[in-house]
Design an enzyme around this catalytic site. Structure first.
Site, PDB file in Angstrom:
ATOM      1  N   LYS A 162       0.850  -1.374  -0.001  1.00  0.00           N
ATOM      2  CA  LYS A 162       0.087   0.018   0.096  1.00  0.00           C
ATOM      3  C   LYS A 162       0.774   1.218   0.131  1.00  0.00           C
ATOM      4  CE  LYS A 162      -1.956  -1.095   3.855  1.00  0.00           C
ATOM      5  NZ  LYS A 162      -1.400  -2.350   3.832  1.00  0.00           N
TER       6      LYS A 162
ATOM      7  N   ARG B 257      -9.289   0.866   9.636  1.00  0.00           N
ATOM      8  CA  ARG B 257      -8.662  -0.362   9.631  1.00  0.00           C
ATOM      9  C   ARG B 257      -9.770  -1.512  10.302  1.00  0.00           C
ATOM     10  NH1 ARG B 257      -3.043   0.269   9.511  1.00  0.00           N
ATOM     11  NH2 ARG B 257      -1.889  -1.799   9.573  1.00  0.00           N
TER      12      ARG B 257
ATOM     13  N   ARG C  43      11.755  -5.733   3.884  1.00  0.00           N
ATOM     14  CA  ARG C  43      11.633  -4.191   3.707  1.00  0.00           C
ATOM     15  C   ARG C  43      12.529  -3.659   4.430  1.00  0.00           C
ATOM     16  NH1 ARG C  43       5.826  -2.041   5.063  1.00  0.00           N
ATOM     17  NH2 ARG C  43       6.272  -3.172   6.766  1.00  0.00           N
TER      18      ARG C  43
ATOM     19  N   ARG D  54      11.903  -2.091  10.183  1.00  0.00           N
ATOM     20  CA  ARG D  54      10.971  -1.896  11.148  1.00  0.00           C
ATOM     21  C   ARG D  54      10.922  -2.800  12.155  1.00  0.00           C
ATOM     22  NH1 ARG D  54       5.573  -0.045   7.955  1.00  0.00           N
ATOM     23  NH2 ARG D  54       4.578  -1.253   9.448  1.00  0.00           N
TER      24      ARG D  54
ATOM     25  N   ARG E 168       0.333  -9.177  13.200  1.00  0.00           N
ATOM     26  CA  ARG E 168      -0.218  -8.087  12.341  1.00  0.00           C
ATOM     27  C   ARG E 168      -1.422  -8.847  11.234  1.00  0.00           C
ATOM     28  NH1 ARG E 168       4.631  -5.505  10.097  1.00  0.00           N
ATOM     29  NH2 ARG E 168       3.367  -4.280   9.101  1.00  0.00           N
TER      30      ARG E 168
HETATM   31  P1  AP5 Z   1       4.824  -1.660   1.779  1.00  0.00           P
HETATM   32  O1  AP5 Z   1       4.407  -0.625   0.210  1.00  0.00           O
HETATM   33  O2  AP5 Z   1       5.795  -0.864   2.821  1.00  0.00           O
HETATM   34  O3  AP5 Z   1       3.586  -2.362   2.073  1.00  0.00           O
HETATM   35  P2  AP5 Z   1       2.366  -1.841   2.915  1.00  0.00           P
HETATM   36  O4  AP5 Z   1       1.108  -2.446   2.392  1.00  0.00           O
HETATM   37  O5  AP5 Z   1       2.386  -0.136   3.003  1.00  0.00           O
HETATM   38  O6  AP5 Z   1       2.809  -2.404   4.391  1.00  0.00           O
HETATM   39  P3  AP5 Z   1       2.736  -1.785   5.916  1.00  0.00           P
HETATM   40  O7  AP5 Z   1       3.569  -2.986   6.773  1.00  0.00           O
HETATM   41  O8  AP5 Z   1       3.296  -0.539   5.857  1.00  0.00           O
HETATM   42  O9  AP5 Z   1       1.358  -1.879   6.201  1.00  0.00           O
HETATM   43  P4  AP5 Z   1       0.850  -2.136   7.595  1.00  0.00           P
HETATM   44  O10 AP5 Z   1      -0.468  -1.749   7.121  1.00  0.00           O
HETATM   45  O11 AP5 Z   1       0.962  -3.092   8.315  1.00  0.00           O
HETATM   46  O12 AP5 Z   1       1.618  -0.770   8.479  1.00  0.00           O
HETATM   47  P5  AP5 Z   1       1.072   0.411   8.895  1.00  0.00           P
HETATM   48  O13 AP5 Z   1       2.532   1.394   8.909  1.00  0.00           O
HETATM   49  O14 AP5 Z   1      -0.249   1.035   8.228  1.00  0.00           O
HETATM   50  O15 AP5 Z   1       5.860  -2.721   0.977  1.00  0.00           O
HETATM   51  C1  AP5 Z   1       6.275  -3.784   1.523  1.00  0.00           C
HETATM   52  C2  AP5 Z   1       7.399  -4.452   1.052  1.00  0.00           C
HETATM   53  O16 AP5 Z   1       7.207  -4.928   0.050  1.00  0.00           O
HETATM   54  C3  AP5 Z   1       8.683  -3.040   0.787  1.00  0.00           C
HETATM   55  O17 AP5 Z   1       9.794  -3.683   1.153  1.00  0.00           O
HETATM   56  C4  AP5 Z   1       8.442  -2.902  -0.476  1.00  0.00           C
HETATM   57  O18 AP5 Z   1       9.629  -2.444  -1.212  1.00  0.00           O
HETATM   58  C5  AP5 Z   1       8.090  -4.174  -1.084  1.00  0.00           C
HETATM   59  N1  AP5 Z   1       7.190  -4.202  -2.265  1.00  0.00           N
HETATM   60  C6  AP5 Z   1       5.928  -3.428  -2.395  1.00  0.00           C
HETATM   61  N2  AP5 Z   1       5.402  -3.611  -3.650  1.00  0.00           N
HETATM   62  C7  AP5 Z   1       6.142  -4.575  -4.400  1.00  0.00           C
HETATM   63  C8  AP5 Z   1       6.164  -5.425  -5.329  1.00  0.00           C
HETATM   64  N3  AP5 Z   1       5.060  -4.963  -6.320  1.00  0.00           N
HETATM   65  N4  AP5 Z   1       6.858  -6.539  -5.768  1.00  0.00           N
HETATM   66  C9  AP5 Z   1       7.922  -6.734  -4.932  1.00  0.00           C
HETATM   67  N5  AP5 Z   1       8.098  -6.263  -3.827  1.00  0.00           N
HETATM   68  C10 AP5 Z   1       7.055  -5.014  -3.340  1.00  0.00           C
HETATM   69  O19 AP5 Z   1       0.881   0.207  10.573  1.00  0.00           O
HETATM   70  C11 AP5 Z   1       1.747  -0.110  11.333  1.00  0.00           C
HETATM   71  C12 AP5 Z   1       1.075  -0.375  12.765  1.00  0.00           C
HETATM   72  O20 AP5 Z   1       0.474   0.972  13.341  1.00  0.00           O
HETATM   73  C13 AP5 Z   1      -0.058  -1.401  12.707  1.00  0.00           C
HETATM   74  O21 AP5 Z   1       0.255  -2.711  12.881  1.00  0.00           O
HETATM   75  C14 AP5 Z   1      -0.922  -0.911  14.160  1.00  0.00           C
HETATM   76  O22 AP5 Z   1      -0.197  -1.261  15.133  1.00  0.00           O
HETATM   77  C15 AP5 Z   1      -0.778   0.703  13.937  1.00  0.00           C
HETATM   78  N6  AP5 Z   1      -1.882   1.410  13.080  1.00  0.00           N
HETATM   79  C16 AP5 Z   1      -1.743   2.010  12.034  1.00  0.00           C
HETATM   80  N7  AP5 Z   1      -2.994   2.628  11.315  1.00  0.00           N
HETATM   81  C17 AP5 Z   1      -3.823   2.094  12.418  1.00  0.00           C
HETATM   82  C18 AP5 Z   1      -5.227   2.030  12.511  1.00  0.00           C
HETATM   83  N8  AP5 Z   1      -6.111   2.789  11.487  1.00  0.00           N
HETATM   84  N9  AP5 Z   1      -6.049   1.568  13.294  1.00  0.00           N
HETATM   85  C19 AP5 Z   1      -5.103   0.927  14.446  1.00  0.00           C
HETATM   86  N10 AP5 Z   1      -3.668   0.720  14.403  1.00  0.00           N
HETATM   87  C20 AP5 Z   1      -3.051   1.323  13.439  1.00  0.00           C
END
Ligand code: AP5
Length: 266
Positions: free
Chosen positions: A43, A122, A161, A194, A205
């Site tokens: 994402k 979420r 990542r 991370r 997660r």
């Molecule tokens: P990346 O683009 O980083 O993936 P992502 O979907 O953004 O993954 P996240 O881990 O950031 O999502 P998340 O939802 O767990 O984390 P968030 O920060 O929101 O890509 C991943 C990897 O793949 C990278 O290395 C990239 O280079 C590679 N890649 C990408 N596309 C590719 C492709 N096409 N081919 C090959 N490789 C590729 O949340 C973190 C934490 O915050 C949560 O666990 C929770 O504790 C808290 N939190 C955040 N928001 C909320 C909420 N609304 N409610 C409750 N808790 C929340």
């Protein structure tokens, strides 16, 4: 007088009174997009591409929590300290804390270029609160994009990542490596892994996603906003797969607005 921080996305990452240095040029109908999908599906990577091409601001709740980790202990509120504990363990942060953070930054939803919400909503409660807020502010969503990928590939993406500690650009050790190992191509910042990309947190997660976030697919499916996009292949291919339908939906939304304005004039 309040200090004004001029970093890019400062208003989102730091909250009031920080201001963004550059505001995207206004559009007749700004893009307003929600990204859904399991952790690690890509994402953030897609949000960067969408931001680059569409000018809509990338609003990630995860980035706000990670930005708070660089603040000193005394600068972190008790609610933020508690939130960071949930995040490190891979659990969801309580809805009330997340909602306080969104309310505090609700001006960002009016950004001239529009917004790309990544990681919010979420849970069903968050989706319902967002709907009420957007309805109240008269802001219609363009689409909700749900990226789909088998869990085995998701785990590989998360484990490899690396993120820039300065500009938050995202890399992958084999799929999207930086030109110089450990160093960001954009700003020379140091790359780090991370805390929540450790195997035990990844498991928590993915379970939290299945339990709390997957039901949003049905919620947005019923509203007609949902777009399902396979997240296989290169990021540029996924982007190319997404953009025609996004443009189609925006054109339709624009036509509906013109039609409604015309009806009101009669
Ligand atoms: P990346 O683009 O980083 O993936 P992502 O979907 O953004 O993954 P996240 O881990 O950031 O999502 P998340 O939802 O767990 O984390 P968030 O920060 O929101 O890509 C991943 C990897 O793949 C990278 O290395 C990239 O280079 C590679 N890649 C990408 N596309 C590719 C492709 N096409 N081919 C090959 N490789 C590729 O949340 C973190 C934490 O915050 C949560 O666990 C929770 O504790 C808290 N939190 C955040 N928001 C909320 C909420 N609304 N409610 C409750 N808790 C929340």
């Amino acid at each position: 007088m309040a200090t004004v921080n001029k970093q890019v996305r400062a208003a989102w990452l730091q909250g009031s009174p920080a201001r963004c240095e550059t505001v995207p040029p206004g559009a007749h109908l700004p893009w307003r997009i929600v990204l859904l999908g399991a952790p690690g599906v890509g994402k953030g990577t897609q949000a960067d591409l969408l931001n680059e091409h569409l000018n809509a601001c990338h609003l990630s709740t995860g980035d706000v929590f990670r930005a708070a980790t660089s603040r000193s202990d005394s600068e972190q509120s008790p609610a933020m300290k508690e939130a960071l504990g949930f995040m490190r363990r891979g659990e969801l942060v309580p809805d009330s804390t997340v909602w306080d953070l969104i309310r505090e930054r609700s001006e960002c939803l009016h950004c001239a270029g529009g917004f790309i919400l990544d990681g919010f909503p979420r849970t069903l409660a968050q989706a319902v609160s967002l709907k009420h807020l957007l309805d109240k502010e008269g802001l219609g969503l363009t689409a909700v994009v749900n990226y789909e990928l088998p869990f085995s590939q998701i785990v590989e993406r998360l484990a490899g990542r690396r993120t820039c500690e300065k500009c938050k650009a995202v890399y992958h050790v084999t799929e999207r490596p930086p030109k110089i190992e450990g160093c960001c191509d954009r700003c020379d910042g140091k790359l780090f892994q991370r805390d929540d990309d450790r195997p035990d947190s990844i498991k928590v997660r993915l379970e939290a996603y299945d339990r709390s976030t997957a039901p949003l697919i049905e919620f947005y499916g019923k509203s007609g906003l949902l777009m399902k996009v396979p997240a296989t292949g290169r990021p540029e291919d996924i982007y190319a797969r997404t953009i025609p339908e996004l443009e189609y939906r925006r054109t339709k939304q624009f036509a509906n607005l013109l039609w409604a304005a015309e009806e009101n004039r009669r």
